[in-house]
Structures are given as structure tokens and as C-alpha cells.
Design an enzyme around this catalytic site. Structure first.
Site, PDB file in Angstrom:
ATOM      1  N   CYS A  73       0.931  -1.239   0.021  1.00 44.31           N
ATOM      2  CA  CYS A  73      -0.043   0.042   0.152  1.00 44.31           C
ATOM      3  C   CYS A  73       0.980   1.240   0.024  1.00 44.31           C
ATOM      4  CB  CYS A  73      -0.955  -0.152   1.156  1.00 44.31           C
ATOM      5  SG  CYS A  73      -2.476   1.081   1.124  1.00 44.31           S
ATOM      6  N   HIS A 161      -3.440  -5.245   0.627  1.00 43.43           N
ATOM      7  CA  HIS A 161      -2.982  -5.933   2.070  1.00 43.43           C
ATOM      8  C   HIS A 161      -3.032  -7.413   2.015  1.00 43.43           C
ATOM      9  CE1 HIS A 161      -2.465  -2.016   4.068  1.00 43.43           C
ATOM     10  NE2 HIS A 161      -3.312  -1.452   3.492  1.00 43.43           N
ATOM     11  N   GLU A 163      -1.661  -9.390   4.084  1.00 42.23           N
ATOM     12  CA  GLU A 163      -1.650  -9.691   5.608  1.00 42.23           C
ATOM     13  C   GLU A 163      -2.987  -9.773   6.281  1.00 42.23           C
ATOM     14  OE1 GLU A 163      -1.296  -5.095   5.742  1.00 42.23           O
ATOM     15  OE2 GLU A 163      -0.816  -6.736   4.299  1.00 42.23           O
TER      16      GLU A 163
END
Length: 183
Positions: A73, A161, A163
């Protein structure tokens, strides 16, 4: 053991990036983005997301280190900006579930993902032009540059993202980055 350091750009998911790496058996720490480059002892770096390009500390200096780097990002946008690409405000805005199309099946970071992959991404700002030496590796109907890679310099970026649980195959992105760091 492979050591990948997560650079903290004050993002809300930074701890999840560390956790994803640790779950893969990677030695990892979160370090402040003001850490001098010479103090970073790592086989690779993750430039975390964050709220503001003005709060990226010394991240630009880290791009000169001879280790693979994954920007997530804001980290992705920083890589683009610092190396001659362009970032602008996105028309789509905040966080959303987005379907990305992988456009380079040979890319070592995202090429192994499903050709169409659901991700969780913020598009308040986005890369609109990749720097010289980079290839666009994923796109969506929201953003033309969802991911980019410069395999010669081992510099990689994703708008989304990997994660967070909302991202399909997020673990694969971290596995692929670990593999890049181990080469």
C-alpha cells in the site's frame, strides 16, 4: 534462518505483516522507519502501509540497500514515487474488497496467484505510472497498477494488503517474497 524486517510506517496492519512472516518460519521484527539503513540487518524488507507519505521516515534510503523489498500500500506508493513513477488520489477511495487480475503469470511475487484474486485494498491513493524498470503485474477495474515488480533490483509493490484475512492467497504473497529473499 531467513530474516525479513518490517518497516513501520504507522499503518494499522503492520503487526499483521510481522505475524504473517513469523507464521512462515521467518525471523522478523518491526522497526521504526527512522532507523538508519546501516542498522538494518535483514535478508529482505517489507515497507508497511501507513496513513501519510509525509511519515515514511527514511524509507527512501532503504531502496538503496542490496536486499529484496516488498512495499505494501503506502510502501508500494513510496517505491513508485521515489523511483520516478507517479501516485495520485484514487477515484475509488477507501478500503474495499477488490478483484485483481494477475497480468504476469511469470512474476515471482504474484504470478503464482489465481488469475483473478480477491483482495482487501485501499485506493485513497494509488500508483498511476510505474517507474522505469518496473512492470505492472496486476490490475483491477478500480486501479491500473495493483502490483508492480522490478525483478532486476528485487523491488516489488502491491496496492492491497496481503496480511489481512479478507485477502485471498495473501499468505502466498509472503511465501513468494520469502522465497525471493532466500535466493
Amino acid at each position: 534462518m531467513t530474516r525479513i524486517v518490517v518497516i513501520d510506517n504507522h499503518g494499522q496492519f503492520t503487526h499483521l505483516e510481522q505475524r504473517a512472516l513469523r507464521d512462515l518460519g521467518v525471523e522478523t521484527d518491526i522497526v521504526d522507519n527512522e532507523t538508519p539503513p546501516e542498522d538494518l540487518d535483514a535478508d529482505g524488507l517489507v515497507l508497511s502501509g501507513g496513513p501519510d507519505m509525509d511519515r515514511t521516515g527514511r524509507c527512501a534510503d532503504y531502496l538503496d540497500l542490496d536486499v529484496p523489498i516488498l512495499g505494501i500500500c503506502l510502501g508500494h506508493q513510496l517505491i513508485a514515487t521515489e523511483l520516478g513513477g507517479r501516485v495520485e488520489s484514487g477515484e475509488y477511495g477507501g478500503y474495499a474488497d477488490v478483484s485483481v487480475d494477475i497480468v504476469d503469470a511469470d512474476d515471482p511475487l504474484v504470478g503464482s496467484l489465481a488469475p483473478e484474486t480477491r483482495v482487501w485494498a485501499s485506493h485513497a491513493d494509488e500508483v498511476v505510472e510505474v517507474p522505469e524498470g518496473f512492470e505492472r503485474t496486476a490490475e483491477s477495474d478500480v486501479c491500473d497498477v495493483e502490483a508492480m515488480s522490478d525483478t532486476d533490483r528485487d523491488l516489488y509493490g502491491v496496492q492491497w494488503h496481503p496480511e489481512v484475512a479478507h485477502t485471498e492467497e495473501g499468505e502466498a504473497v509472503f511465501e513468494n517474497f520469502r522465497d525471493i529473499c532466500e535466493q
